[in-house]
Design a protein around this motif. Sequence first.
Motif, short mmCIF file in Angstrom:
data_model
loop_
_atom_site.label_atom_id
_atom_site.label_comp_id
_atom_site.label_asym_id
_atom_site.label_seq_id
_atom_site.Cartn_x
_atom_site.Cartn_y
_atom_site.Cartn_z
N VAL A 197 -39.49 28.75 10.02
CA VAL A 197 -38.78 28.19 11.48
C VAL A 197 -38.01 26.35 10.36
O VAL A 197 -36.92 26.30 10.54
CB VAL A 197 -39.21 27.06 12.13
CG1 VAL A 197 -39.22 26.59 13.26
CG2 VAL A 197 -40.71 28.44 13.56
N ASP A 198 -38.41 25.79 10.14
CA ASP A 198 -38.17 24.70 8.86
C ASP A 198 -36.87 25.85 8.38
O ASP A 198 -35.69 24.58 7.87
CB ASP A 198 -39.09 24.27 8.41
CG ASP A 198 -37.83 22.98 7.39
OD1 ASP A 198 -37.93 22.15 7.87
OD2 ASP A 198 -38.77 23.68 6.16
N ALA A 199 -36.64 26.87 7.83
CA ALA A 199 -36.06 26.95 6.50
C ALA A 199 -34.88 27.54 7.44
O ALA A 199 -33.84 27.51 7.32
CB ALA A 199 -36.59 28.02 5.96
N PHE A 200 -34.51 27.93 8.48
CA PHE A 200 -33.33 28.40 9.02
C PHE A 200 -33.02 27.06 9.75
O PHE A 200 -31.69 27.09 9.63
CB PHE A 200 -34.86 29.27 10.85
CG PHE A 200 -33.76 28.99 11.93
CD1 PHE A 200 -32.70 30.11 11.70
CD2 PHE A 200 -33.63 28.94 12.68
CE1 PHE A 200 -31.71 30.52 12.53
CE2 PHE A 200 -32.93 29.23 13.99
CZ PHE A 200 -31.86 29.95 13.70
N PHE A 201 -33.95 26.43 10.46
CA PHE A 201 -33.25 24.55 10.67
C PHE A 201 -32.43 23.94 10.00
O PHE A 201 -31.32 23.54 9.68
CB PHE A 201 -33.98 23.94 11.60
CG PHE A 201 -34.75 24.19 13.34
CD1 PHE A 201 -33.99 24.57 14.67
CD2 PHE A 201 -35.56 24.75 13.72
CE1 PHE A 201 -33.95 25.28 15.07
CE2 PHE A 201 -36.72 25.49 14.79
CZ PHE A 201 -35.41 25.28 15.52
N ALA A 202 -32.97 24.73 9.02
CA ALA A 202 -32.59 23.79 7.22
C ALA A 202 -31.70 24.48 7.71
O ALA A 202 -29.91 23.51 7.43
CB ALA A 202 -33.12 23.75 6.10
N THR A 203 -31.21 26.03 7.03
CA THR A 203 -30.25 26.47 6.99
C THR A 203 -28.94 25.89 8.58
O THR A 203 -27.20 25.85 7.75
CB THR A 203 -30.02 27.80 6.63
OG1 THR A 203 -30.89 28.19 6.01
CG2 THR A 203 -29.31 29.36 7.06
N ILE A 204 -29.28 25.88 9.81
CA ILE A 204 -28.63 25.55 10.50
C ILE A 204 -28.14 24.57 10.47
O ILE A 204 -26.52 23.75 10.42
CB ILE A 204 -28.99 25.15 11.84
CG1 ILE A 204 -29.25 27.30 12.50
CG2 ILE A 204 -28.40 24.74 12.67
CD1 ILE A 204 -29.62 27.45 13.67
N VAL A 205 -28.60 23.49 9.68
CA VAL A 205 -27.97 22.23 9.43
C VAL A 205 -27.89 21.93 8.34
O VAL A 205 -26.12 21.06 8.75
CB VAL A 205 -29.08 21.23 9.70
CG1 VAL A 205 -28.57 19.89 8.87
CG2 VAL A 205 -30.36 20.95 10.30
N ARG A 206 -27.41 22.37 7.76
CA ARG A 206 -26.34 22.31 6.12
C ARG A 206 -25.12 23.37 6.51
O ARG A 206 -23.68 22.61 6.20
CB ARG A 206 -27.47 23.47 5.17
CG ARG A 206 -27.83 22.93 4.09
CD ARG A 206 -27.92 23.29 2.79
NE ARG A 206 -29.82 23.47 2.53
CZ ARG A 206 -30.81 24.28 2.87
NH1 ARG A 206 -29.78 25.67 3.33
NH2 ARG A 206 -32.00 24.33 2.95
N PHE A 207 -25.38 23.84 7.62
CA PHE A 207 -24.14 24.56 7.92
C PHE A 207 -23.14 23.87 8.87
O PHE A 207 -21.68 24.06 8.81
CB PHE A 207 -24.90 26.60 8.54
CG PHE A 207 -23.18 26.83 9.68
CD1 PHE A 207 -22.35 27.71 8.78
CD2 PHE A 207 -22.83 26.59 10.79
CE1 PHE A 207 -21.04 27.76 9.39
CE2 PHE A 207 -21.86 27.13 11.61
CZ PHE A 207 -21.24 27.92 10.90
#
Length: 65
Positions: A49-59
Amino acid sequence: MAKTSPGEFIRQVRAETAKVHWPTRKETIATAIMVLIMTTLLAIFFFGVDAFFATIVRFLLGLLG
């Protein structure tokens, strides 16, 4: 409020402790293994979940810059 003497308190504590169902060694080991398994599964889940949200934030930050 009634005062209880230290001796009476100790007797009450021992009486209550005798009523406790203490787990067997087998039950303790099984419970410990289940805790380790659940902790590992939750750690993997929250990592995902953290990796998913980190990807969204980076995008999203990439769109701004």
